[in-house]
Design an enzyme around this catalytic site. Structure first.
Site, short mmCIF file in Angstrom:
data_model
loop_
_atom_site.label_atom_id
_atom_site.label_comp_id
_atom_site.label_asym_id
_atom_site.label_seq_id
_atom_site.Cartn_x
_atom_site.Cartn_y
_atom_site.Cartn_z
N GLY A 16 -0.51 4.79 -0.82
CA GLY A 16 -1.59 5.36 -0.01
C GLY A 16 -1.15 6.59 0.77
O GLY A 16 0.02 6.98 0.77
N LYS A 40 -10.98 -4.46 10.94
CA LYS A 40 -9.92 -3.97 11.83
C LYS A 40 -9.89 -4.79 13.13
O LYS A 40 -8.82 -5.13 13.63
CB LYS A 40 -10.09 -2.48 12.11
CG LYS A 40 -9.71 -1.61 10.92
CD LYS A 40 -8.25 -1.80 10.56
CE LYS A 40 -7.84 -1.28 9.23
NZ LYS A 40 -6.51 -1.69 8.81
N GLY A 66 0.82 -1.21 0.00
CA GLY A 66 0.00 0.00 0.00
C GLY A 66 0.85 1.26 0.00
O GLY A 66 0.49 2.28 0.60
N ASP A 93 2.49 -1.69 -4.41
CA ASP A 93 1.08 -1.28 -4.40
C ASP A 93 0.44 -1.89 -5.63
O ASP A 93 1.12 -2.23 -6.60
CB ASP A 93 0.96 0.25 -4.45
CG ASP A 93 -0.37 0.75 -3.91
OD1 ASP A 93 -0.38 1.40 -2.86
OD2 ASP A 93 -1.42 0.46 -4.53
N ILE A 94 -0.88 -2.02 -5.59
CA ILE A 94 -1.60 -2.50 -6.77
C ILE A 94 -1.66 -1.40 -7.83
O ILE A 94 -1.82 -1.67 -9.02
CB ILE A 94 -3.01 -3.00 -6.37
CG1 ILE A 94 -3.63 -3.84 -7.48
CG2 ILE A 94 -3.91 -1.85 -5.95
CD1 ILE A 94 -4.86 -4.62 -7.05
N ARG A 95 -1.50 -0.14 -7.39
CA ARG A 95 -1.52 1.01 -8.31
C ARG A 95 -0.10 1.39 -8.71
O ARG A 95 0.85 1.04 -8.00
CB ARG A 95 -2.20 2.21 -7.62
CG ARG A 95 -3.64 1.96 -7.25
CD ARG A 95 -4.14 2.98 -6.26
NE ARG A 95 -3.52 2.83 -4.95
CZ ARG A 95 -3.77 3.62 -3.91
NH1 ARG A 95 -4.60 4.62 -4.02
NH2 ARG A 95 -3.17 3.41 -2.75
N TYR A 113 -15.49 -2.13 7.45
CA TYR A 113 -14.09 -1.76 7.69
C TYR A 113 -13.72 -2.01 9.16
O TYR A 113 -12.68 -2.61 9.45
CB TYR A 113 -13.91 -0.28 7.32
CG TYR A 113 -12.57 0.33 7.63
CD1 TYR A 113 -11.42 -0.09 6.99
CD2 TYR A 113 -12.48 1.38 8.56
CE1 TYR A 113 -10.18 0.52 7.27
CE2 TYR A 113 -11.26 1.99 8.83
CZ TYR A 113 -10.12 1.55 8.19
OH TYR A 113 -8.92 2.15 8.47
C1 AKB Z 1 -11.31 6.21 7.69
O1 AKB Z 1 -11.88 7.30 7.84
O2 AKB Z 1 -11.84 5.21 7.22
C2 AKB Z 1 -9.87 6.10 8.16
C3 AKB Z 1 -9.77 5.58 9.55
C4 AKB Z 1 -10.21 6.41 10.68
O3 AKB Z 1 -9.33 4.48 9.76
N1 AKB Z 1 -9.22 7.36 8.05
#
Ligand code: AKB
Length: 329
Positions: free
Chosen positions: A16, A151, A13, A39-41, A147
């Site tokens: 990023g 995490k 990444g 990175d993939i990009r 997301y």
């Molecule tokens: C997001 O907003 O998704 C990120 C984070 C807080 O992990 N910046």
């Protein structure tokens, strides 16, 4: 001081928001040739010209294995991830990259004798049932975004690989990161970066969260410093793995706009909350980072005024001299 100057480092990444600046900081410390950016990009010119780099999709295990073997990698900074807002739009992609990619990294690291892995978590690991103020290191983790779920799973995988296989996995629950070099993409905290570009380019910004939305944030120099400090810390002093709370700044979108207006008096910010408001509302407002302070000496250097000052100074010279390279928001 770095644990060893002889590290061979892989950054995933690397295109990023954090990946670019982390790669450059690692190259300065460990030598350009010892830090492989992937990175993939397509990698940005500054990364390509300063050291080795390759295209890599972290969901492809064989390709990952080949990079680690060919470059004799000893430490991985696994930064490739899909962020919160994109994760809600493309949950399957977020799962494949964030969990499939991480599992590939951890398994390959274990098999090929990589000694240490850095894998960031996020304030997104918390959810509406976590305390909003001074959110503790240990608390209920029931995120409502895909997301956030990746995490929490990533933190647990990190702990599992540490305990079961002795792999040294470390990570920080990053707040929203504010930076002047590379735009973030697909996050809920992106407004705190976009606002600077729009203030300088157009003198106005339409913010996608309410003015009273308070979230924990960190300025990039502090973010890179925290990352390197955690990786430098003697392992015996660490009681956690990939789940350190880190606090730096906490302010509302309205307070940020007001701080910018002190320096650009005509700046106008309007507020048009969209689906990201609900995500922001599910996250903490302030963070208790005593574990990071006690175990590896963390302390931020930038407050809100210093961060805004530095952002405006850096961005105005970049926008003034090379606005065409910055691209649209
Ligand atoms: C997001 O907003 O998704 C990120 C984070 C807080 O992990 N910046």
């Amino acid at each position: 001081m770095p644990a060893s100057q002889n590290e061979r480092i892989l950054v995933t990444g690397a295109c990023g928001q954090i990946g670019v600046e982390l790669t450059l900081a690692l190259r300065e410390r460990y030598g350009n040739d010892n830090v492989v950016a992937t990175d993939i990009r397509p990698l940005p010119a500054g990364i390509v010209s300063s050291g080795p780099g390759e295209r890599l999709d972290v969901t492809q295990r064989e390709a990952l294995t080949s990079v680690i073997e060919r470059h004799r990698i000893s430490v991985i900074y696994h930064m490739a991830a899909i962020l919160s807002a994109t994760g809600e739009e493309k949950p399957r992609l977020a799962w494949n990259v964030n969990i499939g990619g991480l599992h590939n990294v951890l398994e390959t690291a274990r098999e090929l004798g990589v000694t240490r892995v850095y894998h960031p978590s996020s304030i997104a690991a918390f959810g509406p049932e976590s305390p909003k103020e001074d959110t503790p290191q240990e608390t209920v983790l029931r995120p409502t975004t895909l997301y956030g779920i990746t995490k929490v799973t990533g933190e647990l995988l990190g702990m599992y690989y540490s305990r079961r296989f002795g792999l040294d996995v470390r990570g920080i629950r990053y707040p929203g990161v504010i930076s002047s070099e590379t735009l973030p993409g697909g996050g809920t905290t992106d407004y705190a970066v976009e606002i600077f570009y729009e203030a300088l380019r157009r003198g106005r910004y339409s913010c996608f969260v309410r003015a009273d939305t308070v979230l924990p944030m960190i300025y990039m120099p502090d973010c890179i410093r925290a990352t390197l400090m955690l990786m430098d810390a003697p392992r015996v002093r660490l009681r956690h793995a990939a789940e350190y709370n880190v606090a730096a700044l906490s302010f509302s979108a309205g307070e940020l706009a007001a701080e910018i207006r002190r320096r650009i008096p005509d700046f106008v910010c309007e507020y048009r909350p969209d689906f990201r408001q609900q995500i922001a509302d599910s996250w903490p407002r302030t963070i208790d980072d005593r574990a990071a302070r006690e175990e590896w000496g963390w302390a931020p250097q930038y407050d809100l005024a210093a961060m805004v000052e530095d952002m405006l100074e850096k961005l105005s010279s970049r926008l003034g001299s090379a606005s065409s390279t910055l691209g649209p928001l």
